[in-house]
Design a protein around this motif. Structure first.
Motif, short mmCIF file in Angstrom:
data_model
loop_
_atom_site.label_atom_id
_atom_site.label_comp_id
_atom_site.label_asym_id
_atom_site.label_seq_id
_atom_site.Cartn_x
_atom_site.Cartn_y
_atom_site.Cartn_z
N ILE A 165 -12.78 8.16 0.87
CA ILE A 165 -11.77 7.02 1.43
C ILE A 165 -10.70 7.81 2.00
CG2 ILE A 165 -10.53 5.30 0.47
CD1 ILE A 165 -12.86 4.58 -1.27
N SER B 91 -10.30 7.17 5.81
CA SER B 91 -9.65 5.90 6.19
C SER B 91 -9.03 5.78 7.62
CB SER B 91 -8.58 5.78 5.13
OG SER B 91 -8.98 5.58 3.84
N LYS B 92 -8.39 6.81 7.91
CA LYS B 92 -7.35 6.75 9.13
C LYS B 92 -8.51 6.81 10.50
CE LYS B 92 -3.20 7.53 10.70
NZ LYS B 92 -2.07 6.86 9.98
N HIS C 149 -9.60 2.91 10.42
CA HIS C 149 -8.41 1.89 10.49
C HIS C 149 -8.68 1.14 11.48
CE1 HIS C 149 -5.12 3.85 7.33
NE2 HIS C 149 -6.19 2.93 6.55
N TRP D 62 -9.92 -2.10 5.63
CA TRP D 62 -9.42 -1.11 6.40
C TRP D 62 -8.38 -1.26 7.45
CZ3 TRP D 62 -14.86 -0.47 5.82
CH2 TRP D 62 -15.76 -1.24 6.93
N ALA E 197 -4.59 -2.22 2.29
CA ALA E 197 -6.08 -2.30 2.56
C ALA E 197 -6.70 -1.55 1.65
CB ALA E 197 -6.19 -1.86 3.93
N PHE F 159 -8.90 0.82 1.86
CA PHE F 159 -8.97 1.99 2.61
C PHE F 159 -7.33 2.38 3.13
CE2 PHE F 159 -13.15 1.49 2.16
CZ PHE F 159 -14.01 2.42 2.65
N PRO F 160 -6.54 3.28 2.48
CA PRO F 160 -7.12 4.47 1.23
C PRO F 160 -6.67 4.06 0.20
CG PRO F 160 -4.89 4.74 2.45
CD PRO F 160 -5.18 3.41 2.92
N HIS G 29 -0.46 2.78 5.99
CA HIS G 29 -1.76 3.07 6.41
C HIS G 29 -1.66 4.48 6.59
CE1 HIS G 29 -0.71 -0.88 8.35
NE2 HIS G 29 -1.72 -1.22 7.75
#
Length: 372
Positions: free
Chosen positions: A162, A166-167, A170, A187, A196, A198-199, A256
């Protein structure tokens, strides 16, 4: 560990401290002007305090693995309960003030809107993804993970996956309104969701890993927190290196985060938990600790109360109108009002409710005795 309650006192202490730190952060966000938030010593310190949010999430993961009933059904019930509280909180802190027209114009303008606030605007605010939405959605997945695997490395591998990816995902949406909101909870990259899955779920999974490890080691606090300390230093070095290499990608946006930011904050907060355990083991139980244990037991209600009273306060105090002195005055007021409502209203209500339940149980027992 408290042998009488089978609880890890350092986890309780950390959770109690975390929820009060949140009051400080939110007071700055809502009442402090932009200069105070971004260019003063107070803003810098409070933003550093805000980096302790993952400590609460790690504690949540540890506590979940130590709970007696971890079935999927119970996890779903808990998730729905927390989600219900989260959206109720959004109604109380956003929608109700809008309906009674106490929300400052510049707060509405911060969203890019103008008065009168529309139904779509209110639905947007009602759906805001806060930490309670994160906790609720996370509980759904925690129950599934726990049901299908007892291997402690499963959560930590998932946490790494994750954190790394994640990035890259997103902001992914399908263009379907209701579905997109669910994807945002998972995400999202917009400001309708601050936490969110994620992450942020990574921190909860790390807590689950250490909780499982703790049980494997016969619930040894010393073993658990020493490993947290070692892991914390390693992760801080690794994550810090990645952030230094490319800060914008790895830590440019706190809500984020990229891989490096997630790894660094995981290490930072594991180290804080190790330090918290040092406090618990080297300092005798005292009134200060008892106060934080009290807050820990009421973490959800305190969180809801503080957000509601801070947002309602905008109707009297305005939005982002105060400098350093004003914020310093408002912080203890926010804390005292929050705890006052918790103690005088909720604690008294719960106590009376508990007394009624006990009297009903006693009446039933007496009836059974009379029949026999």
């Amino acid at each position: 560990m408290d042998k009488t309650t089978n609880r890890i006192l350092a986890i309780d202490l950390a959770r109690g401290i975390s929820v009060l730190m949140v009051v400080i952060v939110h007071t700055l966000w809502i009442y402090g002007d932009i200069h105070t938030q971004s260019e003063t010593w107070l803003g810098s310190i409070i933003h550093l305090i805000g980096k302790g949010t993952p400590m609460f999430l790690i504690a949540m993961g540890v506590s979940f693995t130590l709970s007696r009933n971890q079935s999927i059904i119970l996890s779903i019930k808990r998730a729905l309960y927390i989600l219900g509280i989260g959206y109720f909180m959004n109604f109380m802190k956003f929608i109700l003030p809008v309906l009674v027209d106490t929300v400052p114009d510049n707060f509405i303008a911060a969203y890019g809107w103008t008065k009168p606030v529309t139904l779509d605007n209110m639905l947007y605010m009602l759906g805001t993804g806060d930490i309670l939405q994160l906790a609720g959605v996370s509980l759904l997945f925690m129950g599934i993970i726990n049901r299908f695997s007892k291997n402690k490395f499963v959560p930590v591998v998932l946490a790494l996956i994750i954190a790394v990816f994640s990035k890259e995902i997103h902001g992914f949406r399908l263009g379907i309104k209701g579905v997109d909101y669910i994807l945002d909870l998972l995400w999202g990259a917009e400001w309708n969701v601050y936490f969110a899955l994620f992450p942020w779920f990574s921190f909860i999974l790390i807590g689950m890993f250490f909780g499982m490890w703790y049980k494997e080691q016969n619930r040894s606090n010393r073993y658990l927190f020493n490993r947290m300390g070692i892991a914390g230093i390693v992760l801080m070095l690794l994550g810090g290196g990645l952030c230094t290499y490319n800060f914008t990608y790895h830590f440019g946006d706190y809500f984020h985060l990229g891989p490096g930011g997630t790894i660094y904050l995981a290490g930072f907060n594991l180290t804080l938990l190790w330090l918290t355990n040092l406090l618990v083991t080297r300092i005798k139980k005292n009134k200060v600790f008892e106060f934080f244990y009290y807050c820990s037991k009421r973490v959800t209600t305190i969180y809801v109360i503080q957000w509601v009273i801070i947002c309602w306060g905008m109707g009297f105090l305005g939005y982002q109108q105060f400098g350093v002195t004003g914020v310093l005055v408002l912080i203890p007021i926010s804390i005292l009002v929050t705890l006052g409502i918790q103690k005088i209203v909720l604690d008294s209500w719960l106590m009376s409710k508990g007394s009624k339940r006990q009297s009903i149980k006693n009446s039933k027992k007496e009836a059974i005795v009379q029949k026999t």
